[in-house]
Enzyme design. Structure first.
Site, PDB file in Angstrom:
ATOM      1  N   GLU A 177       0.827  -1.213   0.000  1.00  0.00           N
ATOM      2  CA  GLU A 177       0.000   0.000   0.000  1.00  0.00           C
ATOM      3  C   GLU A 177       0.863   1.265   0.000  1.00  0.00           C
ATOM      4  OE1 GLU A 177      -3.601   2.242   2.478  1.00  0.00           O
ATOM      5  OE2 GLU A 177      -2.583   0.531   3.369  1.00  0.00           O
ATOM      6  N   LYS A 214      -2.699  -2.057  -2.977  1.00  0.00           N
ATOM      7  CA  LYS A 214      -3.723  -1.165  -2.449  1.00  0.00           C
ATOM      8  C   LYS A 214      -3.307   0.256  -2.795  1.00  0.00           C
ATOM      9  CE  LYS A 214      -6.502  -0.002   1.610  1.00  0.00           C
ATOM     10  NZ  LYS A 214      -7.000  -0.468   2.919  1.00  0.00           N
TER      11      LYS A 214
END
Length: 296
Positions: A177, A214
């Site tokens: 992420e 992500k």
């Protein structure tokens, strides 16, 4: 079990619920839930209350695998129980939802290149061992990009993949992420640099290594679409990133192949003061909207 969970994450319709608020963000999450800081004393009571909130969400009839395929947990949540089952076991055995664990320890200070790297994860090996014992499928770790700096973004992605290799070696699937701050003026440029760096690292992964991505909802629609078809990427998910749920859903629907992994936007409108009927109705409406934006 892992094979079935991997297939669910690859191909099932739905989205990933992020229930991983940690120590620093828990007071804010509780306040949004209608629980002020003067209503609890110390961290122990605070974490008891946030677990009650997460338990209420997870046990709701609206929270099911027809629309939610995975859920990200905070470390304490992994070690706590719902109806005498550890949370990950409850998620999979009762709800058929794949459990993930947030493993990062927060962010370093903003550096000169305009990025925040992850703090060192000193207990990572032990944490991954415990995650396997608790039947966790994958992990999540977050960095933040606040400037379109090639050098800074290169370091963010390199760190993410370095830690991801350790996670993969432990038999888990990492969610990488590298969040791009939605408020920076050069967001689009930062995202283009990020896409280039992600591509380089993904193309170097051996065939036995799988990751998830992500990402922040991009300024240019479908910027990350290529990664939804990359052989080393299980799934591409998006964070709400400070957008309202309505705006996040609108942007998500414009990015084909990307599904939601919302936290604050998922719990928006929920309150500790609601009756169970009102709570379930609010959550069901939230889940339905996020689901529709994820499957378009």
């Amino acid at each position: 079990m892992k094979k079935e969970q991997l297939e669910q994450m690859r191909s099932s319709k739905g989205f990933v619920a992020a229930l991983d608020q940690s120590g620093g963000s828990t007071p804010k999450a509780l306040k949004l839930y209608g629980v002020n800081e003067d209503e609890y004393n110390g961290e122990e009571e605070m974490f008891d209350l946030i677990h009650q909130m997460r338990t209420r969400i997870i046990k709701s009839a609206a929270f099911n695998s027809e629309k939610i395929i995975g859920a990200i947990l905070f470390e304490q949540t992994m070690d706590r129980k719902i109806d005498n089952k550890f949370t990950a076991d409850y998620l999979w055995e009762e709800k058929h939802i794949v459990p993930f664990l947030k493993v990062d320890k927060g962010l370093e200070e903003l550096d000169l290149d305009g990025v925040q790297l992850m703090k060192p994860i000193s207990n990572l090996a032990d944490l991954l061992r415990r995650a396997n014992v608790r039947h966790i499928f994958g992990t999540k770790m977050r960095s933040v990009i606040k400037k379109a700096s090639p050098e800074g973004i290169e370091r963010v992605v390199a760190q993410q993949f370095e830690v991801a290799h350790q996670i993969i070696e432990a038999g888990l699937v990492p969610i990488i992420e590298p969040e791009v701050d939605i408020n920076i003026p050069d967001k689009s440029r930062a995202e283009a640099i990020l896409a280039d760096e992600l591509r380089k690292h993904l193309d170097r992964l051996p065939e036995t290594h799988n990751v998830m991505l992500k990402v922040t909802l991009p300024t240019i629609n479908n910027l990350y679409k290529e990664f939804t078809k990359h052989p080393r990427v299980v799934r591409v998910v998006a964070l709400s990133g400070g957008y309202s749920r309505e705006k996040a859903n609108e942007l998500l629907a414009q990015n084909k192949g990307v599904i939601a992994s919302f936290s604050r936007a998922l719990s928006e409108g929920l309150s500790a003061k609601q009756t169970d009927a009102d709570f379930d109705a609010t959550l069901a409406k939230s889940i339905q909207g996020i689901y529709e934006a994820s499957v378009k």
